[in-house]
Design an enzyme around this catalytic site. Structure first.
Site, short mmCIF file in Angstrom:
data_model
loop_
_atom_site.label_atom_id
_atom_site.label_comp_id
_atom_site.label_asym_id
_atom_site.label_seq_id
_atom_site.Cartn_x
_atom_site.Cartn_y
_atom_site.Cartn_z
N SER A 1 1.60 0.99 -3.80
CA SER A 1 2.36 2.17 -3.37
C SER A 1 1.87 3.41 -4.09
O SER A 1 1.29 3.33 -5.16
CB SER A 1 3.84 1.96 -3.68
OG SER A 1 4.04 1.77 -5.06
N CYS A 2 2.11 4.56 -3.45
CA CYS A 2 1.88 5.90 -4.02
C CYS A 2 0.41 6.32 -4.02
O CYS A 2 -0.48 5.55 -4.36
CB CYS A 2 2.44 6.03 -5.43
SG CYS A 2 4.21 6.13 -5.54
N ASP A 3 0.23 7.58 -3.68
CA ASP A 3 -1.08 8.23 -3.76
C ASP A 3 -0.85 9.69 -4.12
O ASP A 3 0.07 10.33 -3.60
CB ASP A 3 -1.82 8.15 -2.42
CG ASP A 3 -2.16 6.72 -2.03
OD1 ASP A 3 -3.22 6.24 -2.44
OD2 ASP A 3 -1.35 6.09 -1.33
N ASP B 1 5.83 6.24 -2.76
CA ASP B 1 6.14 4.99 -2.04
C ASP B 1 6.96 4.10 -2.94
O ASP B 1 6.50 3.68 -4.02
CB ASP B 1 4.85 4.29 -1.61
CG ASP B 1 3.97 5.19 -0.76
OD1 ASP B 1 4.53 6.03 -0.04
OD2 ASP B 1 2.74 5.06 -0.83
N GLU C 1 1.63 7.46 -10.85
CA GLU C 1 1.31 6.25 -10.08
C GLU C 1 1.61 5.03 -10.93
O GLU C 1 1.43 5.04 -12.15
CB GLU C 1 -0.17 6.22 -9.70
CG GLU C 1 -0.66 7.41 -8.92
CD GLU C 1 -0.19 7.38 -7.49
OE1 GLU C 1 0.00 6.27 -6.93
OE2 GLU C 1 -0.01 8.47 -6.91
#
Length: 416
Positions: free
Chosen positions: A8-10, A31, A95
């Site tokens: 998840s996550c960017d 995310d 992140e």
């Protein structure tokens, strides 16, 4: 080592040499576990007395004498934030990363969450480099740890951070209390759920090589490579997809707000996560950091406050002396909130705010029609906001006090 949950996550940044108008453009998709509500909150600048403490998600730490005004996109159950900006033009996003320093037990001890450090660094820094120093001091003094979900006690991870201001960016990657930091002065950079700094970094924890050798993560031969030594293995596909998107969209040197929206809405890469998985994009941010006194006007920060950027409206916020945001994008207070008790994780709690509920209901009723209208609403808002910012007279920032609030209200009217 604890098991790795869904990826998840960017987070992304493009520097002035690649952008239209010479701004720094930052973006992040947060995310998080499906059903978790993300709220947008504004905290004004404040002075604090000697000896004051600040209550973070799990622990108290000493407060500083002055905290800057901040705008935050945050999971409603925690004190910290996934991403945000401050009045000095600093932006930070984090992140989740899984490293060889994770042993599955030490991380359960409640310390600072990475999201707490995001918020604290924004409250306490006036530049990107200072934010990195704040993050490092917090990490080395208090450590990172504690469940990163109010419903899953086994969601444990370390953190990487992307920090930027209107001139430069930094990537800070951590493994326990070890860290390395890399300065980014041109081009673009993105981070995902994997370590990315190798042997080229500008700062590091003083004992990082000694600890790596002692733990058997590095044999001491050749240059020390942080990712090779500390990575426990991670899927780098989304990171590579993000790099390609940035590469393609910066070829003409005119990367813009719309370009970052395109990146965050890319579904094929997995950067944009819809509502049908265990992890979804619960909130998104884009910040256009302009040079002070430039013709583009003040920096502007765009937040969704709702899940799935493909089906959400990015709404603008500008720091003004009397900035206000809508109460309809802030989650309600929960009486006897289990997230603030010990033991936690007793039950799921409905933290949905008004905008969240209205958006979700509209999408269920008529998704395609809703998205088309939302995109038209957003484009009109972008055009009007950019025109206003570019023609703003000196000393007239007060005209933008209710900018974010008015945009939330407009979106709500559409859902009725």
């Amino acid at each position: 080592m604890s098991p790795m949950p869904p990826q998840s996550c960017d987070t992304f940044v493009v520097l002035p040499d690649k952008t239209k108008g010479g701004a720094v453009i930052f973006g992040k998709n947060s995310d998080r576990p499906s059903g978790e509500v993300q709220e947008v909150v504004y905290e004004p600048a404040a002075d604090h007395p000697d000896g004051a403490q600040v209550q973070c998600t799990y622990i108290q730490i000493p407060q500083v004498a002055h905290t800057h005004a901040v705008i935050l996109s945050k999971p409603a159950w925690m004190w910290g934030a996934e991403m945000g900006a401050n009045e000095k033009g600093v932006v930070v996003g984090n992140e989740a990363v899984w490293t060889n320093a994770l042993d599955g037990s030490d991380e359960k001890e409640e310390r600072l969450l990475g999201m707490d450090m995001v918020r604290l660094s924004l409250e306490r820094s006036s530049s990107a480099s200072e934010a990195v120093d704040v993050l490092v001091a917090l990490l080395e003094t208090h450590g990172q740890g504690g469940p990163c979900s109010d419903t899953d006690p086994d969601l444990l991870y370390h953190n990487s951070f992307l920090v930027a201001d209107h001139t430069e960016a930094w990537v800070l990657e951590t493994a326990g209390q070890l860290w390395v930091a890399q300065k980014i002065s041109e081009g673009y950079r993105n981070i995902s759920n994997c370590l990315s700094i190798g042997s080229e970094f500008d700062k590091s924890s003083s004992n990082i090589r000694d600890v790596a050798k002692e733990k058997g993560w590095w044999d001491g031969a050749g240059d020390f490579n942080f990712t090779k030594a500390l990575s426990s293995g991670a899927d780098t596909r989304r990171k590579k997809c993000g790099e390609k998107l940035l590469h393609d969209l910066t070829k003409d040197g005119a990367f813009s707000l719309h370009s970052m929206l395109t990146v965050l809405r890319d579904e094929a890469s997995g950067i944009c996560m819809g509502n049908d998985g265990d992890f979804v994009t619960t909130g998104s941010q884009v910040s256009v950091l302009t040079p002070p006194g430039g013709s583009a006007g003040p920096s502007c920060h765009w937040f969704t406050g709702t899940p799935d950027p493909q089906r959400s409206v990015f709404k603008p916020f500008v720091f003004t002396p009397n900035a206000r945001i809508s109460p309809f994008i802030k989650s309600p207070a929960i009486e006897n909130d289990p997230a603030k008790k010990t033991p936690r994780f007793e039950r799921a709690v409905d933290r949905s705010h008004v905008l969240y509920r209205r958006q979700q209901a509209a999408l269920k009723a008529a998704a395609a029609e809703t998205v088309t209208t939302l995109r038209q609403l957003e484009e009109q808002c972008i055009e009007e906001t950019l025109n206003t910012l570019g023609s703003l007279e000196p000393g007239s920032l007060s005209e933008l006090d209710d900018l974010f609030k008015d945009c939330v209200d407009s979106e709500l009217k559409f859902y009725k």
